[in-house]
Enzyme design. Sequence first.
Site, mmCIF file in Angstrom:
data_model
loop_
_atom_site.group_PDB
_atom_site.id
_atom_site.type_symbol
_atom_site.label_atom_id
_atom_site.label_comp_id
_atom_site.label_asym_id
_atom_site.label_seq_id
_atom_site.Cartn_x
_atom_site.Cartn_y
_atom_site.Cartn_z
ATOM 1 N N MET A 169 43.750 31.649 44.030
ATOM 2 C CA MET A 169 43.682 31.031 42.705
ATOM 3 C C MET A 169 42.273 31.189 42.154
ATOM 4 O O MET A 169 41.309 30.693 42.739
ATOM 5 C CB MET A 169 44.078 29.550 42.786
ATOM 6 N N CYS A 209 48.933 38.679 38.595
ATOM 7 C CA CYS A 209 48.145 37.858 37.680
ATOM 8 C C CYS A 209 48.343 38.313 36.236
ATOM 9 O O CYS A 209 48.177 39.496 35.926
ATOM 10 C CB CYS A 209 46.670 37.925 38.049
ATOM 11 N N HIS A 246 56.090 35.855 43.536
ATOM 12 C CA HIS A 246 56.096 34.720 42.617
ATOM 13 C C HIS A 246 57.415 34.773 41.851
ATOM 14 O O HIS A 246 57.692 35.745 41.146
ATOM 15 C CB HIS A 246 54.916 34.816 41.662
#
EC number: 1.3.1.91
Length: 335
Positions: A17, A99, A170
Amino acid sequence: MDLIKENNAALLSVAPMMDWTDRNCRMVHRMLSRRALLYTEMVTAQAIIHGERGRLLDYDAVEHPLALQLGGSEPALLAEATRIASDWGYDEINLNVGCPSDRVQSGCFGAVLMTMPQLVADCVQAMQKVSPVEITVKCRIGVDDQNPEEVLPAFIALMRDSGVRRLSIHARKAWLQGLSPRENREIPPLDYPLVHRMKAQFPDLHLSINGGIASMDEVRGHLQVMDGAMVGRAAYHQPWDILGQADLLWGDEPTFTNPFDAAIAMRPVIDAHVTNGGRLHQFGRHMLGMFHGRPGARGWRRLLSEGASKATDRASALAVYDAALAEVAAGAEAA
């Protein structure tokens, strides 16, 4: 020893993160769990090649098992960054294909690479040629108007054919236009069933699921199907709730029985940090959620958030930390 394979560290991992999982954050998380796989913040290949390598790549040995996440889209540059980083002894090097931030898109890497799967394959193969450790991939289920039912299995198959044996997925699409990075973590709907089906379709791969996992009960539920679960914001905002009992997944007893004992154990780490010129807030900002939902949590957060940045020397830093601990102790006694 390959710590990832030997200990199956990827059974539970803390997601990379940006601006959060720096080395101080990872020290807090490692204090809570000896077993979970930790990731660095994403570092671009260009930064490693041209930047201050020690600042970008240094870590404490106790952080193992630890993975480095790289960002980039040029095979030669990623290979060079991987070669450089190999001297640091990471247990895994991970390529970011998930991302959605503007700065990532402008560099043509991150989630936008879901639209260029062959380039991703070229990148991982170039990295594998120079890496002494496993190259893994973290991806989305798709981007924009892509159909995840078609795109995701095709992407995973290509990664498998390229030599990748472990992916973290994800379970949301990323929208490259119109949504902020924060909105991309919340607005696109989660599709856990699709990711679960990928495990059935690719039983030979180690697949971890990521996105919206908020409790250890949810982790255990996903592990009924998946090889691993990757937790992001919940592990950061509620570190004890996620990591305090995490080692039970491996059949190990947790290091601490409560978050107060863990916070006490962090005191000498913080003492050494501030003695060597560091600042309390560099640790404190990662510990605000340590007592989430427990008596004294508000006082703990207030003192660390307000006092840590003002503490300019060892004595004042430890005084602030001890006062925050006292808030928790008083809250527990009052309860």
